[in-house]
Every structure is written in C-alpha cells, then in structure tokens.
Scaffold this motif. Structure first.
Motif, mmCIF file in Angstrom:
data_model
loop_
_atom_site.group_PDB
_atom_site.id
_atom_site.type_symbol
_atom_site.label_atom_id
_atom_site.label_comp_id
_atom_site.label_asym_id
_atom_site.label_seq_id
_atom_site.Cartn_x
_atom_site.Cartn_y
_atom_site.Cartn_z
ATOM 1 N N LEU A 71 12.524 1.280 3.187
ATOM 2 C CA LEU A 71 14.218 0.961 2.811
ATOM 3 C C LEU A 71 14.081 0.351 1.344
ATOM 4 C CD1 LEU A 71 15.168 -0.619 6.349
ATOM 5 C CD2 LEU A 71 15.387 1.587 5.464
ATOM 6 N N SER A 72 14.743 -0.953 1.317
ATOM 7 C CA SER A 72 14.748 -1.816 -0.173
ATOM 8 C C SER A 72 13.628 -2.452 -0.419
ATOM 9 C CB SER A 72 15.730 -2.596 0.067
ATOM 10 O OG SER A 72 15.686 -3.661 0.879
ATOM 11 N N PHE A 73 12.570 -2.472 0.581
ATOM 12 C CA PHE A 73 11.379 -3.207 0.279
ATOM 13 C C PHE A 73 10.267 -2.312 -0.674
ATOM 14 C CE2 PHE A 73 6.938 -4.510 1.512
ATOM 15 C CZ PHE A 73 7.082 -5.703 1.493
ATOM 16 N N GLN A 74 9.569 -3.020 -1.263
ATOM 17 C CA GLN A 74 8.756 -2.345 -2.194
ATOM 18 C C GLN A 74 7.567 -3.203 -2.860
ATOM 19 O OE1 GLN A 74 10.942 -0.588 -5.539
ATOM 20 N NE2 GLN A 74 10.803 -2.437 -6.722
ATOM 21 N N VAL A 75 6.299 -2.496 -2.827
ATOM 22 C CA VAL A 75 5.201 -3.307 -3.364
ATOM 23 C C VAL A 75 4.581 -2.244 -4.204
ATOM 24 C CG1 VAL A 75 3.010 -4.160 -2.922
ATOM 25 C CG2 VAL A 75 4.878 -4.631 -1.272
ATOM 26 N N ASN A 76 4.216 -2.834 -5.534
ATOM 27 C CA ASN A 76 3.457 -1.785 -6.559
ATOM 28 C C ASN A 76 2.041 -2.013 -6.570
ATOM 29 O OD1 ASN A 76 6.045 -0.528 -6.822
ATOM 30 N ND2 ASN A 76 6.354 -1.668 -8.734
ATOM 31 N N TYR A 77 1.291 -1.173 -6.716
ATOM 32 C CA TYR A 77 -0.064 -1.231 -7.162
ATOM 33 C C TYR A 77 -0.021 -1.494 -8.828
ATOM 34 C CZ TYR A 77 -5.100 -0.021 -8.606
ATOM 35 O OH TYR A 77 -6.143 -0.222 -9.143
ATOM 36 N N HIS A 78 0.230 -2.799 -9.092
ATOM 37 C CA HIS A 78 0.709 -3.107 -10.619
ATOM 38 C C HIS A 78 -0.565 -3.956 -11.143
ATOM 39 C CE1 HIS A 78 3.518 -4.823 -13.497
ATOM 40 N NE2 HIS A 78 2.682 -4.006 -14.320
ATOM 41 N N LEU A 79 -1.432 -3.596 -12.217
ATOM 42 C CA LEU A 79 -2.336 -4.277 -12.704
ATOM 43 C C LEU A 79 -2.144 -4.423 -14.251
ATOM 44 C CD1 LEU A 79 -5.557 -2.274 -11.259
ATOM 45 C CD2 LEU A 79 -4.466 -4.430 -10.459
ATOM 46 N N GLY A 80 -2.678 -5.380 -14.797
ATOM 47 C CA GLY A 80 -2.343 -5.736 -16.093
ATOM 48 C C GLY A 80 -3.251 -6.798 -16.640
ATOM 49 N N ALA A 131 -0.507 -7.926 -11.124
ATOM 50 C CA ALA A 131 0.680 -8.220 -11.630
ATOM 51 C C ALA A 131 1.704 -8.036 -10.688
ATOM 52 C CB ALA A 131 0.947 -7.396 -12.897
ATOM 53 N N ASP A 132 1.335 -8.142 -9.236
ATOM 54 C CA ASP A 132 2.360 -7.965 -8.359
ATOM 55 C C ASP A 132 1.888 -9.276 -7.176
ATOM 56 O OD1 ASP A 132 4.105 -6.045 -6.406
ATOM 57 O OD2 ASP A 132 2.892 -6.975 -5.174
ATOM 58 N N LEU A 133 2.775 -9.816 -6.719
ATOM 59 C CA LEU A 133 2.351 -11.129 -6.029
ATOM 60 C C LEU A 133 1.479 -10.651 -4.487
ATOM 61 C CD1 LEU A 133 5.789 -13.017 -6.296
ATOM 62 C CD2 LEU A 133 3.417 -13.683 -7.131
ATOM 63 N N LEU A 134 2.232 -9.459 -4.032
ATOM 64 C CA LEU A 134 1.383 -9.506 -2.687
ATOM 65 C C LEU A 134 0.087 -8.896 -2.700
ATOM 66 C CD1 LEU A 134 1.979 -9.333 0.194
ATOM 67 C CD2 LEU A 134 2.865 -7.247 0.358
ATOM 68 N N LEU A 135 -0.093 -7.976 -4.045
ATOM 69 C CA LEU A 135 -1.249 -7.243 -4.184
ATOM 70 C C LEU A 135 -2.327 -8.806 -4.711
ATOM 71 C CD1 LEU A 135 -2.828 -4.606 -4.776
ATOM 72 C CD2 LEU A 135 -2.123 -4.778 -7.155
ATOM 73 N N PHE A 136 -1.615 -9.603 -5.476
ATOM 74 C CA PHE A 136 -2.525 -10.718 -5.738
ATOM 75 C C PHE A 136 -2.931 -11.500 -4.580
ATOM 76 C CE2 PHE A 136 -2.299 -15.411 -6.229
ATOM 77 C CZ PHE A 136 -3.633 -15.585 -7.029
ATOM 78 N N VAL A 179 3.945 -17.333 2.457
ATOM 79 C CA VAL A 179 5.377 -17.860 3.291
ATOM 80 C C VAL A 179 6.214 -17.833 1.950
ATOM 81 C CG1 VAL A 179 6.850 -19.452 4.321
ATOM 82 C CG2 VAL A 179 4.661 -18.872 5.381
ATOM 83 N N ALA A 180 5.703 -18.483 0.785
ATOM 84 C CA ALA A 180 6.467 -18.864 -0.206
ATOM 85 C C ALA A 180 6.419 -17.536 -0.894
ATOM 86 C CB ALA A 180 5.635 -19.993 -1.166
ATOM 87 N N MET A 181 5.821 -16.759 -0.915
ATOM 88 C CA MET A 181 5.816 -15.438 -1.591
ATOM 89 C C MET A 181 7.003 -14.664 -1.095
ATOM 90 S SD MET A 181 1.959 -14.024 -2.508
ATOM 91 C CE MET A 181 0.888 -14.858 -3.748
ATOM 92 N N VAL A 182 6.991 -14.506 0.326
ATOM 93 C CA VAL A 182 8.025 -13.812 0.879
ATOM 94 C C VAL A 182 9.426 -14.481 0.672
ATOM 95 C CG1 VAL A 182 9.054 -13.269 3.092
ATOM 96 C CG2 VAL A 182 6.386 -12.976 2.809
ATOM 97 N N SER A 183 9.468 -15.700 0.619
ATOM 98 C CA SER A 183 10.754 -16.499 0.043
ATOM 99 C C SER A 183 11.232 -16.055 -0.889
ATOM 100 C CB SER A 183 10.737 -17.785 0.561
ATOM 101 O OG SER A 183 11.815 -18.636 0.037
#
Length: 516
Positions: A71-80, A131-136, A179-183
């Motif tokens: 839906l509107s939720f997205q997580v990227n494999y984002h490295l940098g 460079a993505d919070l959930l990936l981190f 929890v803070a990341m989700v918020s």
C-alpha cells in the motif's frame, strides 16, 4: 560496479563457500580462508577510499532499490557512504583481517567460528552503509547474533552469563529504538501521505520539539547502551573479559562505535533541537564515565579487565566531543572513534598474545618481561603510549580536538576531562611498569617466546597507523569534513532561538511544499 553491495556480500559468500567446500577437520585452511575473505574486503574498502570524492558532503556510491512495498508503506534497499561512514567502513575491514590473524590458536569448532566472524563483518558494514532506517535496524540487530555466539561458545568460564547479559541490554535498547523509528515513519506519513523509512526524505522534515525530545530519548537509549555510556556500561567488562581475543577486538574496535555513530548519524541530524537540549545531560554522563572508568581501571589486577574499563573512559571522550556541538568536538570525536578502535583493539590483541603463552591475565603473575620478550614489550609500549595520547600518536590528535571543543563549549568540561587523561596515564603506565619492568622472578616467565612472524604481521600495520594518524591527521579527517559540516549546519547555534512548538506548524507546511 555495486561496490557497497560487494562489501556486504563478499563476507557472506565467503562464509558459504568455506562452509561447503572446506572440511571441518582442516582448521588451518578454514582460518586462512577467512583471513583471505577479510583481506578481499579490505582491498574493496581501499578502492572505496581511493574513489571517494572528499569534496562532496552527501552520500556517494548510492544504491537505492525498492525492497518492501505494501500500500503506502515502503522500505528501500538504500546504501550510501559519506566521509563519516567511510572511516568506519575502513576501520571495520582493517580490524577484521587482524581478528582472523589473531585467531590462529582457535581449535574448537573452527568452521563455525570463521563463519560467525564473516557474518558479523557483513552486518557491521551494513550498519555503517545503510541509508534506510529499517535497513539500519535490521543490520543493527543481526550484529547481536554472531557476537552472542562468539562470547557464548568461544568465551571464558563465565561466557554464558556475559553473552546473555550482552543480549538483554542490547535488545532492550533496540526494541525502544524500533518503536521510535515506526513513530518517525508514521509522522512522516501524516505530513506527506506516504510512509517511508528512507533517511533522506525524513531528514527534510522538521519535527515539533516535544516530538523530537521523546524520539531522541528512544534512539539515545539504544545508542547509549551500545557505547556504553555510564550508567548503562555494566555489560561491557563481562563481555570483554569472557570474549575470545577476536571478539574483544571487534567489540571494542567496531561494535561500540555503532553507538557513537548512531548519535552522530541519527540523533544530531534528525533531532537537532532535542540534541541541543539533552547535550548537558549527556556531557555530564560522559564526564562521569571518563573519571569513573579510569578510577576503576586503576584498581584492576586483571590486564584485560583494565583495558575493558579504559574503553568506558575513552568512549566518554568521544561522547564529550559529540555533544560539545562544535566543529573541533565533532572532528575529534570521529577521529577518536578510529583511534580507540586501533589502540584498544591492539591492546586486546597484545593481551591475547601473552595469555596464549602463560594462560593468566593477572598483573601479579608477570614482571620483568622486557628481558625475556623485548620486541613484544616495545610494541606494547607504543600502543600503551598511543592509548594515553602521547604527542605524535593517534590518540593525541583526537583527544586534543575533543578538549578544544569542550573548552569552547564550557571550560569546566575540559577541566574534568583532563583529569581523566591524567588517570589514564596513571593506570596504563603503572600496569606497564609492573608487567614489563623489575626483576624476572617468576620462573614460568623465563621461557616465554618473543613475537613470531604472524604476530608481527598483526602489530606492525597497527603501529604504522598509530604514527600515521598522529603525524598526518589531515589525511584521515579531510574526507569527513563536508559531512560533519552538514551535521553542524542542522544544529542550533549557541545563543540562537530554539524552534518552539508554536513555530513548528509553518515549518511543517514549508516541508510539505518542498516535498511536493
């Protein structure tokens, strides 16, 4: 060429190949293969450094691929990688080679040991490159598993207690951070209508100060446990003392830096006003840690435990530099992360070398080793002097910049920190005097062999780095300067009005327009 992905994949691929192709009973081939894989990753890190543009402040070598879409939720494999993470990637790759070379005497479950170290390397590099919070967060959590296994399987007599304590502390902080990341992602969604964990768009959002404060507190708890910051440090001495030599090297050299890196990468940039408000509290805890760690180290009779408590003191300096919130402090803090990884990692390697010969870490069991092991004693002295920040060694540059930053912020901060430097010289030199000087009275020390070629191959590059950073720190600081400047630009300047909650709504509206 996806250079950053290669840094993550090479250790895992090496672990798979060694696990499948090399027989379990061929321990030497497994250890040599693990060292070879780590060396390949070090070469990739050198290539990354050589191709890095030090004039660019943002992320380079970016790889950004959609990963999770719902839906509107997205997580990227984002490295940098920028100048901050570049230094820590290089440190990780360097120390992993030394960790393998320092594991030559491991004889139990060698295949599992090598695989565990390689998986740990991949996860640690992922923390610094994400460079993505959930990936981190995923990489952050994965590092916990192999370190738990290293301590729990190949550790000392109290390894189960130490490994469980390490996991409980780390997991408690990590779950609060999640929890803070989700918020944070939900807050971004309320602003833009799209939920993302990608760091770049989230950085453009200006949060209300009240929201920043509790989000900062949640992130800071996880990072403070990992540093570890007083009084959340109690897991560290047990983990260090019980861990095998390679585990202690990686724990001190890299894993603890994940905490200080988190403060620099996330807390200071995502929550600048909250960072400004929390700075006096965190500096106070850092100063207590500096003095407390040094005083407890001064009382130790176990060499490895002394080095473990010295880590608490030295990392207090890193936190002091970070929350001085000025350019010299940030520069010194980042450089001291590298210096601590090199010098303290070397101390754990040296302690491991002497333990393999005598199977004791008690200071009272030694004395007069200079006569029996002159080369080992000389190199130990170089590393010890770098740890106490002797001029022309790496430690001096980092601590000088931190003290300069602390002095510019508050004179009393620098005065208290200097007392920690004096105490560090006291405990390190007193330990050195008792172990290496005086008469060689203990008969068990009279047949100790000096360093062999493998051990020299471990220590000589460390000594070269100690003097290289001490003499030419500009080479190591230059890549990070633009990135550190970007961090400073986000922070409130002393005397400037804080962004109050009443002014946040217009700022968020401006953010919406910019994102559109």
């Amino acid at each position: 060429m996806p250079l950053l992905t290669m840094l993550l994949v090479v250790p895992v691929l090496g672990a798979v190949l060694l696990g499948v192709l090399v027989p379990r009973q061929n321990g030497l081939a497994l250890k040599a293969g693990g060292a070879g894989v780590a060396l390949v990753n070090l070469i990739l890190a050198v290539v990354l450094w050589a191709r890095f543009d030090p004039a660019q402040p943002g992320l380079q070598f970016e790889e950004n691929v959609p990963w999770i879409r719902a839906l509107s939720f997205q997580v990227n494999y984002h490295l940098g990688v920028d100048g901050i993470s570049l230094l820590l990637v290089a440190l990780t790759a360097f120390l992993m080679v030394l960790a393998f070379l320092g594991s030559w005497n491991v004889t139990e479950r060698v295949k599992e040991y090598v695989i565990t170290l390689l998986v740990l390397e991949s996860a640690m590099l992922g923390v610094f490159l994400a460079a993505d919070l959930l990936l981190f967060y995923i990489f952050w959590e994965v590092t916990m598993i192999p370190m738990f296994l290293l301590i729990g399987i190949w550790g000392g007599a109290r390894r189960i207690y130490a490994s469980i304590k390490f996991v409980l502390f780390t997991a408690a902080g990590s779950l609060v951070m999640l929890v803070a990341m989700v918020s944070l992602a939900w807050t971004y969604s309320a602003t833009t209508g799209q939920t993302t964990f990608d760091l770049e768009p989230v950085l453009r959002m200006r949060l209300p100060v009240a929201t920043q404060v509790w989000l900062f507190a949640a992130f800071a708890l996880a990072f403070a446990i990992k540093v570890p910051l007083f009084p959340l440090h109690t897991w560290l001495p047990d983990a260090h003392v019980e861990a095998p030599t390679a585990g202690s090297v990686i724990l001190a050299g890299v894993l603890l830096k994940m905490g200080t890196y988190g403060f620099l990468r996330f807390c200071l940039t995502l929550f600048p006003e909250a960072s400004y408000r929390f700075a006096p509290i965190l500096v106070a805890l850092a100063l207590v840690g500096i003095v407390y760690g040094a005083l407890v180290a001064l009382a130790q009779q176990d060499i490895k435990k002394l080095v473990a408590y010295s880590s608490i003191s030295h990392l207090g300096f890193v936190m002091l530099g970070l929350f001085a919130l000025n350019a010299p402090g940030l520069q010194g803090s980042l450089l001291q992360m590298i210096n601590h990884g090199i010098s303290t990692g070397a101390l754990f390697l040296l302690v491991g070398m002497i333990y393999e010969r005598r199977h004791t870490r008690l200071i009272s069991d030694y004395g007069g080793l200079w006569k029996q092991m002159p080369l080992f004693s000389a190199l130990f002295l170089v590393v010890a002097l770098s740890s106490i920040a002797l001029p022309f060694t790496n430690g001096f540059v980092g601590e000088f910049l931190i003290l300069l930053g602390a002095f510019n912020a508050r004179v009393v901060w620098a005065a208290i920190a200097v007392s920690g430097m004096i105490l560090s010289a006291a405990y390190m030199l007193w330990m050195y005097q008792r172990v290496f000087f005086g008469p060689l009275e203990n008969p068990e020390n009279r047949n100790l062999a000096d360093l062999n070629r493998r051990e020299l191959a471990i220590l000589v590059p460390i000594v070269v780095l100690i003097f290289s950073i001490g003499v030419a720190p500009r080479f190591f600081l230059r890549p990070a300067e633009p990135a550190l400047q970007m961090v400073l630009m986000r922070l409130p300047q002393p005397g400037a009005p804080m962004l109050s909650d009443a002014r946040v709504a217009p700022a968020l509206e401006d953010g919406r327009e910019a994102l559109r």
